[in-house]
Design an enzyme around this catalytic site. Structure first.
Site, PDB file in Angstrom:
ATOM      1  N   TYR A 194      -9.874   1.083  27.485  1.00 38.04           N
ATOM      2  CA  TYR A 194      -8.391   1.336  28.230  1.00 38.04           C
ATOM      3  C   TYR A 194      -7.545   1.566  26.931  1.00 38.04           C
ATOM      4  O   TYR A 194      -6.907   2.699  27.077  1.00 38.04           O
ATOM      5  CB  TYR A 194      -8.126   0.065  29.140  1.00 38.04           C
ATOM      6  CG  TYR A 194      -6.495   0.289  29.609  1.00 38.04           C
ATOM      7  CD1 TYR A 194      -6.628   1.273  30.723  1.00 38.04           C
ATOM      8  CD2 TYR A 194      -5.659  -0.507  29.062  1.00 38.04           C
ATOM      9  CE1 TYR A 194      -5.301   1.389  31.160  1.00 38.04           C
ATOM     10  CE2 TYR A 194      -4.546  -0.128  29.644  1.00 38.04           C
ATOM     11  CZ  TYR A 194      -4.272   0.786  30.869  1.00 38.04           C
ATOM     12  OH  TYR A 194      -3.040   1.057  31.250  1.00 38.04           O
ATOM     13  N   SER A 248       0.929   3.171  27.785  1.00 46.15           N
ATOM     14  CA  SER A 248       0.950   1.668  27.979  1.00 46.15           C
ATOM     15  C   SER A 248       0.964   1.006  26.468  1.00 46.15           C
ATOM     16  O   SER A 248       0.752   1.554  25.566  1.00 46.15           O
ATOM     17  CB  SER A 248      -0.651   1.046  28.468  1.00 46.15           C
ATOM     18  OG  SER A 248      -0.604  -0.202  28.412  1.00 46.15           O
TER      19      SER A 248
END
Length: 197
Positions: A158, A145
């Site tokens: 995250y 990501s």
């Protein structure tokens, strides 16, 4: 992968989101598929959808896999690889996200994100690498990501999990480059899926 070259591709976390979209795309290109996720019913629905669109001759094998249960990752994947007669590519996609706040009692949620996105991914990469070392070639694709590069409020765990995942992929690339194993690190931006509102 060349447009005319049919490969065998395993996708983890294939029941929804990016994994599901990749499965549909790869099926449209004629690739044999191994699909894993925690929810077998959704995998079966996806298989039926692919067969309806592309015919039942397209090879699709399914396996229930929770990457958080790291002891089962290797055996499950190796059994799937065997059913497929060997694989060319694995897409390490299984992941999770959640809103977490540092110091606000969200430690359990934060640790779950690390377990899923980093530890589970490492277990998946290790199993695939064992298979590819035996074959003398293979392609590992990690779905990381842009959050691996950018700090985001209420996403500390995250971001950390994806940064660790990308660094693991980069380090594995250096280690395995002479072993015939190609490693690709994909860093999507925000994608509207059901993983997080």
């Amino acid at each position: 992968m060349a447009a005319t070259e049919h490969c065998t591709v395993v996708i983890t976390g294939a029941s929804s989101g990016i994994g599901r979209a990749l499965a549909l795309e790869m099926a449209g290109r004629g690739h044999a598929l191994g699909l894993t996720a925690r929810r077998m019913a959704l995998l079966e629905q996806l298989r039926d959808e692919v067969h309806a669109a592309h015919g039942k001759d397209l090879c699709i094998e399914l396996a229930t896999l929770d990457v958080c249960q790291t002891a089962s990752v290797g055996p499950t994947l190796h059994e799937l690889f065997a059913r497929l007669g060997g694989i060319d590519t694995i897409v390490v996609n299984a992941g999770a996200n959640d809103v977490t706040r540092v110091g606000a009692g969200d430690l359990e949620k934060e640790l779950n994100l690390i377990q899923t996105n980093l530890v589970g991914a490492i277990a998946t990469i290790n199993a695939a690498t064992e298979h590819f070392l035996e074959r003398g070639k293979g392609h590992i694709v990690g779905i990381s990501s842009l959050a691996s590069l950018q700090p985001i409020a209420m996403q500390a765990a995250y971001c950390a999990s994806k940064a660790g995942f990308s660094m693991y992929l980069d380090s594995a690339r250096v280690e395995l480059k002479r072993k015939g194993i190609v490693i690709t690190d994909i860093l999507p931006g925000y994608i509207k899926t059901d993983i997080v509102e």
